[in-house]
Design a protein around this motif. Structure first.
Motif: not given
Length: 86
Positions: A63-67, A38-45
């Motif tokens: 939050m963690l995102f699947v893609s 399992r892996t996840y991605h993060t985001t910054n705005v």
């Protein structure tokens, strides 16, 4: 199989502001567990106006995102909400 972590950035013009979204990943959900795939991605705005970042509008949702695509799209949604509320 070795996963290479990377950062992908995209920007969008919205109501006179520039919304910059950076998605990072993939991160392994359990770094010590080789059995976990399992892996996840993060985001910054961040929000920009006339070439200057508006500092109070730099957001890193917990939050963690699947893609990577999910992380980027959600980042733009957050950015649009922030700009609209201004």
């Amino acid at each position: 199989m070795m996963m290479e972590r990377s950062i992908s950035t995209k920007q969008e013009a919205y109501l006179g502001y520039e919304i910059l979204v950076a998605a990072e990943g993939p991160f392994r959900a359990k770094p010590d567990g080789l059995e976990s795939l399992r892996t996840y991605h993060t985001t910054n705005v961040s929000i920009w106006l006339a070439g200057q970042m508006i500092r109070e509008w730099d957001e890193s949702p917990a939050m963690l995102f699947v893609s990577r695509d999910d992380a980027i799209e959600f980042g733009f949604e957050i950015g649009r909400m922030i700009v609209t509320q201004r």
